[in-house]
Design a protein around this motif. Sequence first.
Motif, PDB file in Angstrom:
ATOM      1  N   TYR A 540     -22.024   7.589  -9.792  1.00  0.00           N
ATOM      2  CA  TYR A 540     -20.924   6.703 -10.133  1.00  0.00           C
ATOM      3  C   TYR A 540     -20.263   6.127  -8.871  1.00  0.00           C
ATOM      4  CZ  TYR A 540     -16.428   5.204 -12.087  1.00  0.00           C
ATOM      5  OH  TYR A 540     -15.320   4.492 -12.432  1.00  0.00           O
ATOM      6  N   LYS A 541     -20.071   6.988  -7.859  1.00  0.00           N
ATOM      7  CA  LYS A 541     -19.424   6.527  -6.636  1.00  0.00           C
ATOM      8  C   LYS A 541     -20.304   5.522  -5.894  1.00  0.00           C
ATOM      9  CE  LYS A 541     -16.645  10.716  -6.161  1.00  0.00           C
ATOM     10  NZ  LYS A 541     -16.390  11.940  -5.406  1.00  0.00           N
ATOM     11  N   ALA A 542     -21.600   5.735  -5.899  1.00  0.00           N
ATOM     12  CA  ALA A 542     -22.495   4.785  -5.243  1.00  0.00           C
ATOM     13  C   ALA A 542     -22.447   3.426  -5.936  1.00  0.00           C
ATOM     14  CB  ALA A 542     -23.914   5.335  -5.226  1.00  0.00           C
ATOM     15  N   CYS A 543     -22.422   3.424  -7.268  1.00  0.00           N
ATOM     16  CA  CYS A 543     -22.364   2.160  -8.001  1.00  0.00           C
ATOM     17  C   CYS A 543     -21.027   1.450  -7.786  1.00  0.00           C
ATOM     18  CB  CYS A 543     -22.611   2.410  -9.492  1.00  0.00           C
ATOM     19  SG  CYS A 543     -24.293   2.954  -9.859  1.00  0.00           S
ATOM     20  N   LEU A 544     -19.935   2.232  -7.765  1.00  0.00           N
ATOM     21  CA  LEU A 544     -18.643   1.622  -7.464  1.00  0.00           C
ATOM     22  C   LEU A 544     -18.655   0.967  -6.082  1.00  0.00           C
ATOM     23  CD1 LEU A 544     -15.890   4.114  -8.717  1.00  0.00           C
ATOM     24  CD2 LEU A 544     -16.417   1.844  -9.595  1.00  0.00           C
ATOM     25  N   ALA A 545     -19.258   1.656  -5.119  1.00  0.00           N
ATOM     26  CA  ALA A 545     -19.338   1.086  -3.772  1.00  0.00           C
ATOM     27  C   ALA A 545     -20.132  -0.212  -3.781  1.00  0.00           C
ATOM     28  CB  ALA A 545     -19.966   2.095  -2.816  1.00  0.00           C
ATOM     29  N   ALA A 546     -21.221  -0.274  -4.545  1.00  0.00           N
ATOM     30  CA  ALA A 546     -22.029  -1.487  -4.612  1.00  0.00           C
ATOM     31  C   ALA A 546     -21.224  -2.652  -5.190  1.00  0.00           C
ATOM     32  CB  ALA A 546     -23.285  -1.233  -5.439  1.00  0.00           C
ATOM     33  N   LEU A 547     -20.477  -2.380  -6.269  1.00  0.00           N
ATOM     34  CA  LEU A 547     -19.670  -3.439  -6.876  1.00  0.00           C
ATOM     35  C   LEU A 547     -18.561  -3.901  -5.932  1.00  0.00           C
ATOM     36  CD1 LEU A 547     -19.410  -2.007 -10.499  1.00  0.00           C
ATOM     37  CD2 LEU A 547     -20.700  -4.019  -9.785  1.00  0.00           C
ATOM     38  N   GLU A 548     -17.911  -2.951  -5.272  1.00  0.00           N
ATOM     39  CA  GLU A 548     -16.837  -3.324  -4.355  1.00  0.00           C
ATOM     40  C   GLU A 548     -17.380  -4.103  -3.164  1.00  0.00           C
ATOM     41  OE1 GLU A 548     -13.442  -1.131  -1.635  1.00  0.00           O
ATOM     42  OE2 GLU A 548     -14.031  -0.237  -3.559  1.00  0.00           O
ATOM     43  N   LEU A 549     -18.586  -3.724  -2.706  1.00  0.00           N
ATOM     44  CA  LEU A 549     -19.205  -4.463  -1.613  1.00  0.00           C
ATOM     45  C   LEU A 549     -19.419  -5.922  -2.010  1.00  0.00           C
ATOM     46  CD1 LEU A 549     -20.617  -4.616   1.150  1.00  0.00           C
ATOM     47  CD2 LEU A 549     -22.717  -3.855   0.014  1.00  0.00           C
ATOM     48  N   GLN A 550     -19.902  -6.152  -3.220  1.00  0.00           N
ATOM     49  CA  GLN A 550     -20.118  -7.531  -3.665  1.00  0.00           C
ATOM     50  C   GLN A 550     -18.800  -8.300  -3.730  1.00  0.00           C
ATOM     51  OE1 GLN A 550     -22.924  -9.103  -4.185  1.00  0.00           O
ATOM     52  NE2 GLN A 550     -24.244  -7.355  -3.762  1.00  0.00           N
ATOM     53  N   ALA A 551     -17.724  -7.634  -4.236  1.00  0.00           N
ATOM     54  CA  ALA A 551     -16.431  -8.308  -4.355  1.00  0.00           C
ATOM     55  C   ALA A 551     -15.882  -8.680  -2.979  1.00  0.00           C
ATOM     56  CB  ALA A 551     -15.443  -7.402  -5.099  1.00  0.00           C
ATOM     57  N   GLU A 552     -15.947  -7.758  -2.039  1.00  0.00           N
ATOM     58  CA  GLU A 552     -15.413  -8.052  -0.712  1.00  0.00           C
ATOM     59  C   GLU A 552     -16.281  -9.059   0.033  1.00  0.00           C
ATOM     60  OE1 GLU A 552     -13.019  -3.907   0.115  1.00  0.00           O
ATOM     61  OE2 GLU A 552     -13.870  -5.083   1.731  1.00  0.00           O
ATOM     62  N   MET A 553     -17.579  -9.055  -0.240  1.00  0.00           N
ATOM     63  CA  MET A 553     -18.449 -10.040   0.394  1.00  0.00           C
ATOM     64  C   MET A 553     -18.131 -11.454  -0.096  1.00  0.00           C
ATOM     65  SD  MET A 553     -20.304  -9.062   2.791  1.00  0.00           S
ATOM     66  CE  MET A 553     -21.201 -10.592   2.878  1.00  0.00           C
ATOM     67  N   ARG A 554     -17.710 -11.575  -1.347  1.00  0.00           N
ATOM     68  CA  ARG A 554     -17.332 -12.908  -1.827  1.00  0.00           C
ATOM     69  C   ARG A 554     -16.149 -13.453  -1.032  1.00  0.00           C
ATOM     70  NH1 ARG A 554     -19.064 -10.748  -6.899  1.00  0.00           N
ATOM     71  NH2 ARG A 554     -17.011  -9.881  -7.356  1.00  0.00           N
ATOM     72  N   ALA A 555     -15.163 -12.591  -0.763  1.00  0.00           N
ATOM     73  CA  ALA A 555     -14.016 -13.028   0.037  1.00  0.00           C
ATOM     74  C   ALA A 555     -14.442 -13.374   1.454  1.00  0.00           C
ATOM     75  CB  ALA A 555     -12.938 -11.928   0.051  1.00  0.00           C
ATOM     76  N   LEU A 556     -15.308 -12.545   2.038  1.00  0.00           N
ATOM     77  CA  LEU A 556     -15.776 -12.821   3.394  1.00  0.00           C
ATOM     78  C   LEU A 556     -16.604 -14.107   3.444  1.00  0.00           C
ATOM     79  CD1 LEU A 556     -15.989 -11.920   6.328  1.00  0.00           C
ATOM     80  CD2 LEU A 556     -17.955 -10.508   5.704  1.00  0.00           C
ATOM     81  N   ASN A 557     -17.405 -14.335   2.406  1.00  0.00           N
ATOM     82  CA  ASN A 557     -18.205 -15.563   2.365  1.00  0.00           C
ATOM     83  C   ASN A 557     -17.325 -16.801   2.277  1.00  0.00           C
ATOM     84  OD1 ASN A 557     -20.831 -14.570   2.654  1.00  0.00           O
ATOM     85  ND2 ASN A 557     -20.983 -14.029   0.494  1.00  0.00           N
ATOM     86  N   ARG A 558     -16.200 -16.695   1.539  1.00  0.00           N
ATOM     87  CA  ARG A 558     -15.284 -17.836   1.474  1.00  0.00           C
ATOM     88  C   ARG A 558     -14.710 -18.147   2.858  1.00  0.00           C
ATOM     89  NH1 ARG A 558     -13.822 -15.441  -3.568  1.00  0.00           N
ATOM     90  NH2 ARG A 558     -12.101 -14.316  -2.560  1.00  0.00           N
ATOM     91  N   GLN A 559     -14.385 -17.096   3.577  1.00  0.00           N
ATOM     92  CA  GLN A 559     -13.886 -17.298   4.940  1.00  0.00           C
ATOM     93  C   GLN A 559     -14.951 -17.928   5.819  1.00  0.00           C
ATOM     94  OE1 GLN A 559     -12.355 -13.727   6.776  1.00  0.00           O
ATOM     95  NE2 GLN A 559     -12.665 -14.538   8.822  1.00  0.00           N
ATOM     96  N   TRP A 560     -16.188 -17.447   5.734  1.00  0.00           N
ATOM     97  CA  TRP A 560     -17.280 -18.023   6.528  1.00  0.00           C
ATOM     98  C   TRP A 560     -17.537 -19.473   6.127  1.00  0.00           C
ATOM     99  CZ3 TRP A 560     -21.072 -13.262   6.162  1.00  0.00           C
ATOM    100  CH2 TRP A 560     -20.686 -12.307   7.092  1.00  0.00           C
ATOM    101  N   HIS A 561     -17.440 -19.756   4.821  1.00  0.00           N
ATOM    102  CA  HIS A 561     -17.689 -21.123   4.361  1.00  0.00           C
ATOM    103  C   HIS A 561     -16.684 -22.092   4.982  1.00  0.00           C
ATOM    104  CE1 HIS A 561     -19.058 -24.295   1.688  1.00  0.00           C
ATOM    105  NE2 HIS A 561     -17.803 -24.550   1.394  1.00  0.00           N
ATOM    106  N   SER A 562     -15.405 -21.649   5.102  1.00  0.00           N
ATOM    107  CA  SER A 562     -14.388 -22.504   5.710  1.00  0.00           C
ATOM    108  C   SER A 562     -14.654 -22.737   7.184  1.00  0.00           C
ATOM    109  CB  SER A 562     -13.003 -21.871   5.534  1.00  0.00           C
ATOM    110  OG  SER A 562     -12.914 -20.656   6.258  1.00  0.00           O
ATOM    111  N   GLN A 563     -15.450 -21.841   7.815  1.00  0.00           N
ATOM    112  CA  GLN A 563     -15.796 -21.983   9.221  1.00  0.00           C
ATOM    113  C   GLN A 563     -17.170 -22.605   9.413  1.00  0.00           C
ATOM    114  OE1 GLN A 563     -15.502 -17.984  10.695  1.00  0.00           O
ATOM    115  NE2 GLN A 563     -13.315 -17.817  10.309  1.00  0.00           N
ATOM    116  N   ALA A 564     -17.749 -23.135   8.319  1.00  0.00           N
ATOM    117  CA  ALA A 564     -19.078 -23.781   8.371  1.00  0.00           C
ATOM    118  C   ALA A 564     -20.165 -22.795   8.794  1.00  0.00           C
ATOM    119  CB  ALA A 564     -19.050 -24.992   9.288  1.00  0.00           C
TER     120      ALA A 564
END
Length: 655
Positions: A540-564
Amino acid sequence: MNRYPSGAPDPAARPSSEVAASVTRPWAFGFASNPAPSRRRTRHFRVDVGTIVSVVALTQSLLLVSLGYWGSQRLVSRIGVSAHKSNHDRTEDKVNAFLSKAESVVGAVAGTPSLRPAGEQGEWTAEMLWTMLQQSPELDSLYVANDEGQMLMALRYPAPAIRHIAPERGTTTETWQYKRPLEVDAEPQQRYQTIRLEAFQSDYDPRTRSWYIGARAAKGPVWTQPYVFAAAQELGVTYALPSRRRYADGNPQALVVAGDVSLGRLSDFVRQFSSSGFGGSALLSADHRVLARSDMPGVRHQLEAPTGVLGELHQHMVDDGTAGHAADTAFSFRHEGRRYLAQTSRIEITGWELVSWVPEDALLGDLRRAVLWSMLLVLGFLAVALAISLRLSKLVTAPVENLSRIARRIGMLELDSLPREPSRVLEIQHLDQALDESARSLKAFSKFVPVDVINQLIAQGHALAPNGSPRRVTVMFTDVEGFTSISESMPPAVLVGQLTDYFNLAARVFARHGGVIDKFIGDGIMVLWGAPADLPDAEYKACLAALELQAEMRALNRQWHSQALPEFRTRVGIHTGMVIAGVLGSNDRLSYTAFGDVINVASRIEGINKQLGTQLLVSEVTHAGIKGRLATRRVEEQVELRGRQTKMVLYELLA
């Protein structure tokens, strides 16, 4: 005779009289006094610990003091340059703000729909110009002229007035409507009331003036070169802006709106630089003539070349080829035996150059003297500390030598009848106590492991060997989709920066959920849950980590997108089962890791994401451990993993 592995004689095996002599010899530097002839060939240069410590401390201290003095002098210089630049930048900002305000006022007037220098809207335009002039202390006059030679002007010098220019049949009629002083506190109608009227013939034609010609030729805003204002007989510059329009009667007309700024107003700013009591500043025109300078106050009626300290500064710029450059510069120069710090910058709006200078001794003299006195005090304290350290070293050298022989005996497991070394030095006492405790611990350990066996292992060079044990773990593999193509299209420095941000984010997520990163594999990561320590509910903890990783990566990708920057899409594979986990590797290079079929399967599950178009896949075993607490979707068909004969049931984790 007993020997070390290197073949050197064992000092512990020397006669006691020789050992005692080696301890009590009062050597500091040099050779032994009166050596025996038979031992002459074995003499060595020796030095005691106290002398070594003192010499090292003295050398390091002198080096640090020297570097500290050198660094403090550089710091003082940097502080001076920074303080000078701060004052310079403040003056530059004020000049730019002053000129920008003038531009904005002229632009506002030029954008007025009903603007006309004559005709039905003439009176309204005059009132508007007068009101704008009252609200704009930056401007000395504000006016508008058309291509027929008509002009309407509001001015505050030499007297507050509205000036009308009207050409008629080869002559020009000027009408001056004198107003109350702008500083008078009165009603708006009274402030605009005409108190005196004058009219006369003149040859003034606005179409021949430099501001009108420059604006029409540039078809855009221009700042004129400095010239003497006809009315105020004072040096100044004009900002002019063309404005074409078509009125309701259908007649097109080309207007030029302009505002005058006297150099006397700009002189106030350069004088502010020297308000601290030393230093000065000046404004130079594009052709390197003086517009204003703080050390020569007053209204300027003609342009002159730089003289005095300003002349020396300007000559230095000419010699270096920096005169008129757009980039800011900082340098030092000498004038009449005195060193000055200088700063220059370009006023982009007008092409002028702002220069400032300050005597270095006036700015930094007190601070440098304080640094010098501090260094002298440090040297004094250093001399006292060295004398004390030489005296105290004598309390350390003899006990240390005795303790070294005791430590050598402990290393050889000769643990019986070890002497103690009492000392007034606290550290020596602690070391003696630590050696005694080590000897007692080893003596107790020797009751369980024979001393002969330990000596044999040490003699044969045995150390910690690889080992492992079965353990149930949940394994996660991650991979960045299309990383190869991303890496080929990016500079290495940018790619490493992105990858580092991604790994930092992933490591934080895994740590929050109890995951242990086993290794980084290029852009991929292998993570364990349940090793090296047991972890309840690992799936369960491993799956939670996978989901949280995807959520935080979306935020990081938005930041990268703004920086081209390219985005990272992470694919994850998770599997659970028994592995062999432990310290594995070669005899001289070990690491904690895990291996087995579960590891391979987890890696294959991650890889199958590419074929299925998914991002988060878990095995059926891991899915069972979740116990329905997370949303999943069963993959419709059983999946055949590369390198395996049996197909597997996989589930996709849903965010």
